[in-house]
Motif scaffolding. Structure first.
Motif, PDB file in Angstrom:
ATOM      1  N   ARG A  30      21.711 -71.554 -37.467  1.00 33.09           N
ATOM      2  CA  ARG A  30      20.836 -70.487 -37.988  1.00 33.09           C
ATOM      3  C   ARG A  30      19.595 -71.183 -38.614  1.00 33.09           C
ATOM      4  NH1 ARG A  30      25.475 -68.925 -39.273  1.00 33.09           N
ATOM      5  NH2 ARG A  30      25.039 -68.973 -41.528  1.00 33.09           N
ATOM      6  N   ILE A  31      18.505 -70.535 -38.379  1.00 31.13           N
ATOM      7  CA  ILE A  31      17.288 -70.931 -39.601  1.00 31.13           C
ATOM      8  C   ILE A  31      17.673 -70.520 -40.909  1.00 31.13           C
ATOM      9  CG2 ILE A  31      14.850 -70.067 -40.247  1.00 31.13           C
ATOM     10  CD1 ILE A  31      14.309 -69.624 -37.446  1.00 31.13           C
ATOM     11  N   GLY A  32      17.744 -71.398 -42.039  1.00 35.49           N
ATOM     12  CA  GLY A  32      18.032 -71.429 -43.262  1.00 35.49           C
ATOM     13  C   GLY A  32      19.377 -71.996 -43.341  1.00 35.49           C
ATOM     14  N   GLU A  33      20.086 -72.404 -42.447  1.00 34.92           N
ATOM     15  CA  GLU A  33      21.318 -73.147 -42.747  1.00 34.92           C
ATOM     16  C   GLU A  33      21.232 -74.599 -43.053  1.00 34.92           C
ATOM     17  OE1 GLU A  33      25.432 -74.181 -39.911  1.00 34.92           O
ATOM     18  OE2 GLU A  33      23.899 -72.653 -39.220  1.00 34.92           O
ATOM     19  N   GLU A  34      22.170 -74.778 -44.094  1.00 37.33           N
ATOM     20  CA  GLU A  34      21.864 -76.123 -44.531  1.00 37.33           C
ATOM     21  C   GLU A  34      22.996 -77.060 -44.429  1.00 37.33           C
ATOM     22  OE1 GLU A  34      21.942 -75.936 -48.915  1.00 37.33           O
ATOM     23  OE2 GLU A  34      20.110 -74.314 -48.902  1.00 37.33           O
ATOM     24  N   GLY A  35      22.683 -78.478 -44.187  1.00 34.53           N
ATOM     25  CA  GLY A  35      23.714 -79.513 -43.429  1.00 34.53           C
ATOM     26  C   GLY A  35      23.211 -80.934 -44.584  1.00 34.53           C
ATOM     27  N   VAL A  36      24.113 -81.835 -44.221  1.00 33.65           N
ATOM     28  CA  VAL A  36      23.886 -83.120 -44.514  1.00 33.65           C
ATOM     29  C   VAL A  36      23.750 -84.064 -43.517  1.00 33.65           C
ATOM     30  CG1 VAL A  36      25.185 -84.748 -45.938  1.00 33.65           C
ATOM     31  CG2 VAL A  36      25.647 -82.355 -46.363  1.00 33.65           C
ATOM     32  N   VAL A  37      22.683 -84.860 -43.897  1.00 34.88           N
ATOM     33  CA  VAL A  37      21.888 -85.819 -43.078  1.00 34.88           C
ATOM     34  C   VAL A  37      23.214 -87.114 -43.081  1.00 34.88           C
ATOM     35  CG1 VAL A  37      20.442 -87.638 -42.596  1.00 34.88           C
ATOM     36  CG2 VAL A  37      19.674 -85.314 -43.202  1.00 34.88           C
ATOM     37  N   PHE A  38      23.665 -87.428 -41.860  1.00 38.19           N
ATOM     38  CA  PHE A  38      24.704 -88.512 -41.910  1.00 38.19           C
ATOM     39  C   PHE A  38      24.165 -89.919 -41.100  1.00 38.19           C
ATOM     40  CE2 PHE A  38      25.950 -86.083 -38.394  1.00 38.19           C
ATOM     41  CZ  PHE A  38      26.216 -86.831 -37.289  1.00 38.19           C
ATOM     42  N   ASP A  39      23.038 -89.683 -40.367  1.00 41.53           N
ATOM     43  CA  ASP A  39      22.953 -90.809 -39.447  1.00 41.53           C
ATOM     44  C   ASP A  39      21.246 -90.738 -38.996  1.00 41.53           C
ATOM     45  OD1 ASP A  39      23.064 -92.905 -37.702  1.00 41.53           O
ATOM     46  OD2 ASP A  39      24.225 -91.652 -36.069  1.00 41.53           O
ATOM     47  N   ARG A  40      20.882 -91.720 -38.596  1.00 48.46           N
ATOM     48  CA  ARG A  40      19.597 -91.913 -38.231  1.00 48.46           C
ATOM     49  C   ARG A  40      19.493 -92.343 -36.719  1.00 48.46           C
ATOM     50  NH1 ARG A  40      14.705 -90.964 -36.776  1.00 48.46           N
ATOM     51  NH2 ARG A  40      12.895 -92.179 -37.509  1.00 48.46           N
ATOM     52  N   ARG A  41      19.112 -91.548 -35.671  1.00 53.18           N
ATOM     53  CA  ARG A  41      19.101 -92.044 -34.419  1.00 53.18           C
ATOM     54  C   ARG A  41      17.799 -92.330 -33.682  1.00 53.18           C
ATOM     55  NH1 ARG A  41      23.966 -89.877 -31.769  1.00 53.18           N
ATOM     56  NH2 ARG A  41      25.484 -90.202 -33.768  1.00 53.18           N
ATOM     57  N   PRO A  42      17.657 -93.279 -32.731  1.00 51.96           N
ATOM     58  CA  PRO A  42      16.528 -93.612 -32.202  1.00 51.96           C
ATOM     59  C   PRO A  42      15.751 -92.180 -31.768  1.00 51.96           C
ATOM     60  CG  PRO A  42      18.095 -95.076 -31.400  1.00 51.96           C
ATOM     61  CD  PRO A  42      18.593 -93.940 -32.147  1.00 51.96           C
ATOM     62  N   GLY A  43      14.492 -92.269 -31.569  1.00 49.28           N
ATOM     63  CA  GLY A  43      13.827 -91.212 -30.808  1.00 49.28           C
ATOM     64  C   GLY A  43      13.263 -90.183 -31.766  1.00 49.28           C
ATOM     65  N   GLY A  44      13.584 -90.422 -33.223  1.00 50.24           N
ATOM     66  CA  GLY A  44      12.983 -89.244 -34.125  1.00 50.24           C
ATOM     67  C   GLY A  44      14.134 -88.391 -34.486  1.00 50.24           C
ATOM     68  N   TYR A  45      15.341 -88.686 -34.138  1.00 51.86           N
ATOM     69  CA  TYR A  45      16.542 -87.714 -34.295  1.00 51.86           C
ATOM     70  C   TYR A  45      17.153 -88.151 -35.691  1.00 51.86           C
ATOM     71  CZ  TYR A  45      15.946 -85.505 -29.563  1.00 51.86           C
ATOM     72  OH  TYR A  45      15.277 -85.050 -28.744  1.00 51.86           O
ATOM     73  N   TRP A  46      17.779 -87.228 -36.072  1.00 54.41           N
ATOM     74  CA  TRP A  46      18.635 -87.197 -37.362  1.00 54.41           C
ATOM     75  C   TRP A  46      19.872 -86.439 -36.949  1.00 54.41           C
ATOM     76  CZ3 TRP A  46      17.005 -90.301 -41.417  1.00 54.41           C
ATOM     77  CH2 TRP A  46      15.661 -90.330 -41.554  1.00 54.41           C
ATOM     78  N   GLY A  47      20.976 -87.150 -37.346  1.00 57.69           N
ATOM     79  CA  GLY A  47      22.333 -86.826 -37.181  1.00 57.69           C
ATOM     80  C   GLY A  47      22.737 -85.739 -38.382  1.00 57.69           C
TER      81      GLY A  47
END
Length: 81
Positions: free
Chosen positions: A36-53
């Motif tokens: 949902r918009i406003g949902e919070e999460g934690v970044v655990f990875d950097r992926r190719p192509g401008g993606y974040w895990g």
């Protein structure tokens, strides 16, 4: 220009993409209503192509930086130094 996030930093969803990719070894497309918009999460990875895990309550997904923003405010980072 894409935003940069530190691994372990909290991020918030600011817009929903047309679909989301799971962060599994074989990513699958899911409908955007798993987050949902406003949902919070934690970044655990950097992926190719401008993606974040990002790990959310309902799973881990690959998010482009245009759909997420940092939760930490710049003032809080400056006052801790």
């Amino acid at each position: 220009m894409s935003k940069e996030f530190a691994i372990g930093s909290k991020v918030r969803v600011v817009a929903l993409p047309p679909y989301v990719k799971t962060a599994d070894p074989m990513p699958m497309l899911r409908p955007p209503d798993v987050i949902r918009i406003g949902e919070e999460g934690v970044v655990f990875d950097r992926r190719p192509g401008g993606y974040w895990g990002v790990r959310f309550a309902r799973g881990a997904f690959l998010m482009e930086s245009q759909y997420i923003d940092s939760v930490e405010s710049p003032q809080a980072e400056n006052s801790s130094q």
